[in-house]
Enzyme design. Structure first.
Site, mmCIF file in Angstrom:
data_model
loop_
_atom_site.group_PDB
_atom_site.id
_atom_site.type_symbol
_atom_site.label_atom_id
_atom_site.label_comp_id
_atom_site.label_asym_id
_atom_site.label_seq_id
_atom_site.Cartn_x
_atom_site.Cartn_y
_atom_site.Cartn_z
ATOM 1 C CB THR A 211 21.085 1.507 94.231
ATOM 2 O OG1 THR A 211 21.587 2.505 95.147
ATOM 3 C CG2 THR A 211 19.776 1.108 94.736
ATOM 4 C CG ASN A 212 24.466 1.531 98.407
ATOM 5 O OD1 ASN A 212 24.131 2.197 99.038
ATOM 6 N ND2 ASN A 212 25.260 1.368 97.490
#
Ligand code: PMT
Length: 402
Positions: A211-212
């Protein structure tokens, strides 16, 4: 563009419930949003909380007794009713709901409401059995049919010590509901806006994801700004820790593929798509069914490209993209503007202080084909949302003319 509450005239009716203490916070928040708040306290409410509390928070006189010759506002309650942009009764007891449903006007609050054509919202707060009683439900249905907005109640701990339905909803939910009501006749009324938010999470195994750092704040703020201008808003969000915005149809997804499907569905009757989400460009080729055990010193994961949602979204919606860049901001934004076929690209400087991921403010540049580049100052994400929507309104009316 400020919140629709700014400069508006709000009547806050407070009735006799222990939840009165939250009404003080509501009066304060509405005042902070720039509203002129006139508080009307019922006799029951003044057993729980004093006019001085509200006077101190709103810096305005408080109306109590309709027949008090000392109270200027009580005498002028009809004028007060007519200048109101919106009336909110919070907390609203079963008793006041019954009076409103039957058009009674035996105190300053109910008389003012009857004399006003402003939109009315009520936030019930009472014991669970009182709330579920058919009499109360019938009164609420009557009010709903007349166009009154019912906010809550919530479930949870009640003053009786029991748990159940009947709690006054939290103050931010009431404030957002009022924004949504006041914004109904805004410049996006009748338009359907689809917004994406958050960072997609691409599973590796049942435990791990790629993810980020996106918190969702930017996308949620755009959705709220569009709602506050009268748009019908669908927000497709990857996992965040934010509450769903009031008055926004919120669709929760995990991966880029799920986000694509939900967005394409929402775009079927959409006019505008604003992609604030940070979509993972790649996902693992395969997802392990069981947790992958620790092995050697190195571990490689084979990735495959995700679809480009913005580029592939139906061309008939007006598309707005974001470009989060750490270098060559404007050059990269211009390239993405063309490559993704969007009308407007929001170039997001994630290296500037207080800008980009997880903060409440953002530093952006608006890049389009006609007007080139417009640099915006550091603004709250809600204000950035409005500046984007100012452009969207212009682009929509230009495309309607052509
Ligand atoms: O959520 P916050 O913490 O508030 O942070 C806000 C933000 C920094 C995430 C937001 O302001 C932002 O800039 N979002 C875009 C993030 C990004 O990395 O964009 P990008 O340059 O990878 O992609 C360009 C555009 O294409 C974006 O609109 C993106 O949503 C879209 N895209 C990208 C990849 C993909 N597979 N499909 C897409 O639709």
């Amino acid at each position: 563009m400020p919140s629709p509450l700014s400069g508006s005239s709000v009547i806050l009716g407070v009735t006799g419930s222990i939840a009165c203490y939250k009404a003080a916070d509501l009066a304060s928040k509405l005042t902070q949003e720039g509203a002129h708040v006139d508080v009307i306290l019922t006799q029951g409410a003044s057993n729980f909380i004093t006019p001085l509390t509200f006077r101190s928070l709103t810096h305005r006189p408080v109306v109590g007794d309709l027949f008090d010759p000392q109270s200027e506002l009580a005498v002028e309650h009809v004028a007060l009713a007519q200048r109101a942009d919106i009336i909110i009764v919070a907390p609203a007891t079963a008793h006041v709901l019954a009076k409103l449903a039957h058009g009674m006007a035996d105190d300053a609050l109910t008389a003012t409401i009857l004399a006003s054509s402003a939109p009315l919202a009520v936030a019930p707060a009472m014991d669970g059995h009182m709330y579920t009683n058919p009499a109360t439900q019938e009164n609420l249905s009557k009010l709903r049919e007349r166009g009154v907005t019912i906010i809550g109640p919530a479930e949870g701990y009640l003053a009786s010590g029991l748990r159940g339905i009947g709690r006054l909803v939290e103050v931010p939910q009431i404030v957002e509901s009022l924004c949504a009501i006041l914004g109904r006749r805004g410049d996006l009324a009748g338009k359907s806006v689809v917004v994406s938010a958050g960072g997609t999470a691409e599973p590796i195994d049942p435990v791990r994801v790629i993810t980020n750092r996106s918190s969702g704040k930017m996308g949620y703020a755009v959705a709220q700004a569009a709602r506050d201008r009268g748009a019908r808003v669908t927000m497709v969000t990857a996992p965040t820790s934010l509450p769903d915005p009031v008055g926004v149809e919120t669709v929760h997804v995990g991966t880029a593929l799920e986000m694509r499907d939900a967005i394409f569905r929402a775009c079927e009757d959409g006019d505008v798509l604003i992609m604030a989400a940070a979509v993972a460009d790649y996902r693992p080729v395969s997802v392990a069914e069981q947790k992958i055990k620790k092995g050697g010193e190195r571990w490689s994961i084979e990735l495959i490209k995700n679809p480009d949602i913005l580029a592939e979204a139906p061309g008939r919606v007006l598309k707005v993209g974001f470009a989060a860049e750490s270098q060559d901001l404007l050059e990269n934004a211009r390239t993405k503007l063309v490559a993704k076929g969007v009308a407007l690209m929001v170039a997001n400087d994630i290296t500037a202080p207080d800008s980009g991921f997880a903060v409440d403010t953002n530093k952006v540049y608006l890049v389009d084909r006609e007007r080139g580049v417009e640099e915006l100052p550091l603004l709250s994400k809600y204000e950035v949302g409005h500046r984007i929507l100012d452009r969207v309104v212009e682009l929509l009316s230009a495309s309607a003319l052509s």
